[in-house]
Design an enzyme around this catalytic site. Structure first.
Site, mmCIF file in Angstrom:
data_model
loop_
_atom_site.group_PDB
_atom_site.id
_atom_site.type_symbol
_atom_site.label_atom_id
_atom_site.label_comp_id
_atom_site.label_asym_id
_atom_site.label_seq_id
_atom_site.Cartn_x
_atom_site.Cartn_y
_atom_site.Cartn_z
ATOM 1 N N PRO A 186 45.448 47.365 38.202
ATOM 2 C CA PRO A 186 46.498 46.540 37.581
ATOM 3 C C PRO A 186 46.092 46.210 36.143
ATOM 4 O O PRO A 186 45.302 45.306 35.882
ATOM 5 C CB PRO A 186 46.545 45.286 38.465
ATOM 6 C CG PRO A 186 45.244 45.259 39.196
ATOM 7 C CD PRO A 186 44.640 46.628 39.181
ATOM 8 N N ASP A 246 41.167 44.936 33.796
ATOM 9 C CA ASP A 246 41.528 45.051 35.212
ATOM 10 C C ASP A 246 41.786 43.652 35.764
ATOM 11 O O ASP A 246 40.854 42.831 35.855
ATOM 12 C CB ASP A 246 40.356 45.746 35.938
ATOM 13 C CG ASP A 246 40.641 46.017 37.398
ATOM 14 O OD1 ASP A 246 41.523 45.352 37.980
ATOM 15 O OD2 ASP A 246 39.949 46.897 37.964
ATOM 16 N N HIS A 247 43.044 43.397 36.137
ATOM 17 C CA HIS A 247 43.423 42.040 36.569
ATOM 18 C C HIS A 247 42.829 41.666 37.925
ATOM 19 O O HIS A 247 42.910 40.518 38.358
ATOM 20 C CB HIS A 247 44.953 41.903 36.590
ATOM 21 C CG HIS A 247 45.432 40.536 36.225
ATOM 22 N ND1 HIS A 247 44.716 39.387 36.513
ATOM 23 C CD2 HIS A 247 46.550 40.120 35.594
ATOM 24 C CE1 HIS A 247 45.391 38.336 36.073
ATOM 25 N NE2 HIS A 247 46.503 38.750 35.503
ATOM 26 N N ARG A 248 42.202 42.614 38.609
ATOM 27 C CA ARG A 248 41.508 42.264 39.864
ATOM 28 C C ARG A 248 40.180 41.590 39.563
ATOM 29 O O ARG A 248 39.602 40.927 40.416
ATOM 30 C CB ARG A 248 41.255 43.530 40.703
ATOM 31 C CG ARG A 248 42.519 44.230 41.159
ATOM 32 C CD ARG A 248 42.196 45.582 41.763
ATOM 33 N NE ARG A 248 41.514 46.457 40.807
ATOM 34 C CZ ARG A 248 41.030 47.657 41.095
ATOM 35 N NH1 ARG A 248 41.163 48.139 42.331
ATOM 36 N NH2 ARG A 248 40.445 48.390 40.184
ATOM 37 N N VAL A 249 39.666 41.803 38.355
ATOM 38 C CA VAL A 249 38.319 41.318 38.024
ATOM 39 C C VAL A 249 38.349 40.191 36.996
ATOM 40 O O VAL A 249 37.624 39.203 37.118
ATOM 41 C CB VAL A 249 37.431 42.485 37.489
ATOM 42 C CG1 VAL A 249 36.018 41.992 37.177
ATOM 43 C CG2 VAL A 249 37.385 43.626 38.487
#
Ligand code: CAO
Length: 241
Positions: free
Chosen positions: A39, A213-216
């Site tokens: 993402p 990275d929007h997960r991190v």
């Protein structure tokens, strides 16, 4: 995903079909996976590099005889190391449900070649000086153009810098080089009028584009990362703080 559209282009006009290069086949598959799985969000900022560019030009004219040339890319790599130290989540990789923090600073950079894009890596950029980084980047870019980069030259990167500064543009949204967490895109610096509180003054402004990275990480951290870069590039003495 829907299958790729099958079209008989020859029905519409003359065409010529050419096979993709080996590099494009490999990088295309990686880029597609990264674009779909990660993402992505891209933050934009600008750095005032008026003083830094003057410093770079002065050092280059001092070293004209020896041929040692400092590039903006070398300063960017050093500034990124500083930002990665300040924000370790950007110097990490997802491994399932764990985040692996790296205690080394290997910086990759995008290099354009006649056969496509490759991403060689400068190892231990934290332990190298600007001249060494500039010389190594130039040697790796030449090796890339000559088609001689090996897997060892392109592995182990922590973070990537993609500079289109020598070409143009005002901004772009680079695709993250997985399993890295972020990538910095840089476009062409331009002299712009900047308000100093009393008047407009001409300043050299460098556009920065950070995809992450929007997960991190999140937008706040990305904005802080860019502000850190902006401060270092605005006054390079800060690198030693
Ligand atoms: N703003 C203005 N000018 C810039 C600049 C910037 N941000 N960055 C470099 N320049 C100027 C330099 O001053 C230099 O000019 P002079 O020769 O007059 O001094 C010229 O552009 C070339 O710069 P350079 O020799 O430092 O080379 P570079 O750092 O621009 O590029 C490399 C090196 C390997 C990054 C480049 O050759 C390349 O391959 N770029 C493409 C990367 C890419 O494909 N990215 C896209 C990935 S997504 O598809």
């Amino acid at each position: 995903l829907l299958p790729w559209p099958k079209v008989d282009f020859a029905k519409f006009g003359p065409v010529e079909s050419m096979p993709l290069s080996r590099i494009k086949k490999i990088s295309g598959a990686n880029l597609s996976r990264n674009a779909i799985v990660i993402p992505h969000v891209t933050n934009f900022d600008e750095a005032d590099i008026t003083d830094l560019e003057a410093f770079r030009i002065a050092l280059n004219s001092e070293n004209e005889k020896s041929g040692k040339k400092l590039t903006m890319l070398a300063f960017l790599i050093k500034a990124c190391v500083s930002a990665l130290k300040a924000f370790p989540e950007f110097n990490a990789s997802l491994d399932g449900e764990n985040l692996v923090y790296k205690r080394y600073f290997h910086i990759a950079f995008a290099a354009d070649t006649p056969n496509g894009l490759v991403v060689p890596v400068i190892r231990d950029a934290d332990r190298k000086g600007l001249h060494d980084i500039a010389a190594e980047a130039a040697a790796l870019a030449k090796k890339a153009r000559d088609g001689k980069l090996g897997p060892a030259d392109m592995s182990g990167g922590c973070f990537t810098v993609s500079s289109l500064g020598g070409i143009g543009g005002t901004g772009f949204t680079p695709i993250i080089n997985a399993p890295e967490v972020a990538i910095l895109g840089v476009t062409r610096a331009q002299t712009k009028p900047v308000w100093d509180g009393k008047q407009f003054v001409p300043r050299l402004i460098l556009p920065l584009c950070l995809s992450w990275d929007h997960r991190v990480v999140d937008g706040v951290l990305a904005a802080r990362f860019l502000v850190h870069l902006q401060r270092i590039l605005g006054d390079f003495r800060r690198i030693s703080l």
